[in-house]
Design a protein around this motif. Structure first.
Motif, short mmCIF file in Angstrom:
data_model
loop_
_atom_site.label_atom_id
_atom_site.label_comp_id
_atom_site.label_asym_id
_atom_site.label_seq_id
_atom_site.Cartn_x
_atom_site.Cartn_y
_atom_site.Cartn_z
N LEU A 75 -8.82 -58.36 38.95
CA LEU A 75 -8.33 -57.03 38.60
C LEU A 75 -7.28 -56.58 39.61
O LEU A 75 -7.43 -56.84 40.81
N PRO A 76 -6.24 -55.89 39.18
CA PRO A 76 -5.17 -55.47 40.11
C PRO A 76 -5.52 -54.19 40.86
O PRO A 76 -4.73 -53.23 40.88
N GLY A 130 0.56 -53.37 39.83
CA GLY A 130 1.02 -54.70 39.47
C GLY A 130 1.86 -54.68 38.22
O GLY A 130 2.49 -53.66 37.89
N ALA A 131 1.86 -55.79 37.50
CA ALA A 131 2.60 -55.87 36.25
C ALA A 131 2.01 -54.89 35.24
O ALA A 131 0.80 -54.66 35.22
N ALA A 132 2.87 -54.32 34.42
CA ALA A 132 2.43 -53.29 33.48
C ALA A 132 1.30 -53.80 32.58
O ALA A 132 0.32 -53.10 32.33
N ALA A 133 1.44 -55.04 32.08
CA ALA A 133 0.42 -55.58 31.17
C ALA A 133 -0.93 -55.71 31.89
O ALA A 133 -1.99 -55.42 31.31
N ALA A 134 -0.90 -56.15 33.16
CA ALA A 134 -2.15 -56.31 33.91
C ALA A 134 -2.80 -54.96 34.19
O ALA A 134 -4.03 -54.82 34.10
N VAL A 135 -2.00 -53.97 34.52
CA VAL A 135 -2.53 -52.63 34.79
C VAL A 135 -3.14 -52.04 33.52
O VAL A 135 -4.25 -51.48 33.54
N GLN A 136 -2.45 -52.16 32.41
CA GLN A 136 -2.97 -51.62 31.15
C GLN A 136 -4.26 -52.31 30.73
O GLN A 136 -5.19 -51.66 30.26
N ALA A 137 -4.33 -53.63 30.90
CA ALA A 137 -5.55 -54.36 30.54
C ALA A 137 -6.72 -53.94 31.42
O ALA A 137 -7.85 -53.78 30.94
N ALA A 138 -6.45 -53.74 32.71
CA ALA A 138 -7.51 -53.31 33.62
C ALA A 138 -7.99 -51.91 33.29
O ALA A 138 -9.19 -51.62 33.38
#
Length: 365
Positions: free
Chosen positions: A199-200, A217-225
């Protein structure tokens, strides 16, 4: 020597050696409260200011020690970069040299590392009035004794930091802040659970029944988290000042802590493993606490005796430092004889006459 500012510092050190008087290395004086005694004639490093070189594409900046930390951060921000360890300011006027000498990192410490992890090289004025350089501007230049990084947290007892080369990083493209209503034990359990997942999480803070997480972090990683963790989103307009206030000890917890210190309490900085449970303070003395770094940093405000705090920290596998308040028990955790001997040998090697910041780190240094 062509630099009159540097020459003046060298002359002051030579004079101190000849006269036998100690020197108190001083920058912005924003961390004067931290550490042991302030002794000696002030040696002002602020005239030694300016960015010597900056290569944004190489992620390296070399800066003179008297440079305002705020000025360095502004120059990095113009290039979309930052000091990832988020050094605290505490007050206006803090310098880069003071940042390295104190070695204190902010909310992101657990996710990105501390000050010493970003020091690539340094130039030092030692106790023999010699200007010496260590390290370089790339990681592969570090070999043998990593002296440049040794300066991080040295509190100026080894010499005058003149210039440092620092690794910098791009600012994260996306951030988000979430909050959860959790008691302390549950918050620690959740932090340990999340810490084992990809997790970021770039920062965390628990106080008074509320756990706050920052994702970066990357937008996609933040949104997924965000979707995975749930919690209540915090608007960016509220989140940014919260993390800055936490970094600079200007949020509600530290404002109350400073008022308590003025009334006779002590603010302790307790370092323990992230997996340590709630600190067990015998006799249940009244205290306030804030938890950062995924559980590894515990701030405790209490009137409890120093022995109680230090024994509780030791049982949890860590140590306790007096951050603000009564320094009579010793600010830093006592060293084992072998560790103290090593510190004394380092001091004697760099500053044989014990000119610089005597007693600032430990009474015998």
């Amino acid at each position: 020597m062509s630099d009159p500012v540097l020459q003046n510092l060298v002359d002051r050190v030579q004079s101190a050696r000849a006269d036998g008087h100690p020197l108190l290395i001083r920058g912005g004086h924003t961390k004067a409260f931290y550490g042991e005694a302030l002794q000696g004639q002030p040696l002002d490093i602020r005239p030694l200011a300016g960015i010597s070189s900056y290569e944004p594409s190489e992620l390296v900046v070399t800066v003179r020690a008297g440079t305002w930390l705020a000025d360095l951060e502004a120059a990095l921000a113009d290039q979309g970069q930052c000091l990832p360890f988020e050094p605290p300011h505490y007050a206006l006027g803090g310098t880069v040299g003071g940042m390295v000498a104190a070695g204190i990192a902010g909310p992101a410490r657990a996710s990105v590392g501390g000050v010493r992890d970003y020091v690539l090289g340094a130039t030092l004025l030692n106790g023999r009035a010699e200007v010496v350089s260590f390290g370089g501007t790339v990681m592969k230049n570090v070999a043998g004794y990593d002296v440049a990084r040794l300066l991080a947290g040295s509190m100026g007892v080894l010499g005058v930091i003149l210039e440092v080369s620092l690794k910098v990083l791009p600012r994260p493209p996306a951030t988000a802040t979430l909050r959860f209503e959790l008691d302390e034990a549950t918050a620690l359990r959740k932090l340990n659970e999340w810490g084992g997942q990809p997790l970021p999480i770039s920062a965390s803070a628990w106080w008074d029944g509320m756990l706050v997480l920052r994702l970066s972090g990357a937008a996609a990683a933040v949104q997924a988290a965000e979707k995975q963790l749930g919690g209540e989103p915090v608007e960016p307009a509220m989140a940014a000042p919260f993390w800055q206030g936490l970094r600079d000890h200007q949020d509600e917890f530290f404002t109350k802590a400073q008022a308590a210190v003025q009334a006779g309490a002590t603010l302790w900085r307790v370092s323990v493993p992230q997996t340590a449970p709630t600190l067990d303070l015998p006799g249940n003395p009244a205290h306030e606490r804030l938890i950062e770094w995924g559980g590894a940093q515990r701030w405790v405000v209490t009137n409890a005796p120093a022995l109680v705090l230090r024994e509780a920290a030791a049982r949890a596998g860590g140590h306790a430092v007096v951050f603000r308040g009564d320094k009579s028990p010793g600010v830093f955790a006592p060293l084992a004889p072998a560790q103290l001997g090593l510190q004394q040998r380092l001091k004697n090697a760099f500053d044989p006459e014990h000119i610089f910041n005597p007693g600032r780190l430990y009474p015998d240094l």
